[in-house]
Design an enzyme around this catalytic site. Structure first.
Site, mmCIF file in Angstrom:
data_model
loop_
_atom_site.group_PDB
_atom_site.id
_atom_site.type_symbol
_atom_site.label_atom_id
_atom_site.label_comp_id
_atom_site.label_asym_id
_atom_site.label_seq_id
_atom_site.Cartn_x
_atom_site.Cartn_y
_atom_site.Cartn_z
ATOM 1 N N LYS A 65 0.825 -1.212 0.000
ATOM 2 C CA LYS A 65 0.000 0.000 0.000
ATOM 3 C C LYS A 65 0.861 1.265 0.000
ATOM 4 O O LYS A 65 0.503 2.260 -0.625
ATOM 5 C CB LYS A 65 -0.945 -0.009 1.201
ATOM 6 C CG LYS A 65 -1.987 -1.108 1.121
ATOM 7 C CD LYS A 65 -2.744 -1.249 2.429
ATOM 8 C CE LYS A 65 -3.682 -2.449 2.387
ATOM 9 N NZ LYS A 65 -4.324 -2.677 3.693
ATOM 10 N N HIS A 115 1.483 -6.809 17.777
ATOM 11 C CA HIS A 115 0.561 -7.954 17.767
ATOM 12 C C HIS A 115 0.143 -8.224 19.193
ATOM 13 O O HIS A 115 0.927 -8.130 20.130
ATOM 14 C CB HIS A 115 1.172 -9.190 17.110
ATOM 15 C CG HIS A 115 2.578 -9.492 17.512
ATOM 16 N ND1 HIS A 115 2.911 -10.145 18.660
ATOM 17 C CD2 HIS A 115 3.736 -9.199 16.891
ATOM 18 C CE1 HIS A 115 4.223 -10.264 18.739
ATOM 19 N NE2 HIS A 115 4.749 -9.691 17.691
#
Length: 130
Positions: A65, A115
């Site tokens: 992206k 995470h």
């Protein structure tokens, strides 16, 4: 110097776990770069392997992206690597396109990953450098 792009991605780790259960070798062969494969094979537990692939999936999606449309990287042209064991540095994100593709000279990638529980999140900033 300037910002080429930014990208962010969120991965639901149980989704990656399910993919690895169905086809344990296909996803790593498809997603991991030659630099990442030895690190993946060295992991002992399936939980570590799932998290390893999930983080790299998020990082590579975020990098895509950030780089698109100037560059269109493939999974294996991006490598998310831990810092050398003898340093207290940060992990690095390398973009090494194959020889027949547009060179990545003049691009530096900055990456941040987190995470927790069932999710992995990555953000990438692509910077033009002289």
């Amino acid at each position: 110097m300037g910002i080429l792009g930014i990208g962010t991605d969120l991965v639901h780790i149980p989704r990656i776990a399910a993919l690895l259960v169905r086809q344990p070798h296909r996803l790593p062969r498809r997603v991991l770069s030659p630099f990442e494969h030895p690190l993946w094979h060295a992991l002992q537990s399936s939980e570590q392997r799932v998290r390893f692939v999930a983080v790299r999936w998020a990082v590579k999606e975020a990098a895509y992206k950030a780089l698109y449309p100037t560059f269109i990287p493939t999974w294996k042209e991006l490598s998310y690597l831990p810092p050398p064991s003898d340093t207290r540095g940060k992990p690095s994100l390398l973009f090494l396109p194959s020889s027949d593709r547009k060179a990545s000279h003049g691009v530096k990638l900055h990456v941040s990953v987190t995470h927790d529980g069932e999710y992995a999140i990555a953000s990438v900033v692509a910077e033009r450098v002289p």
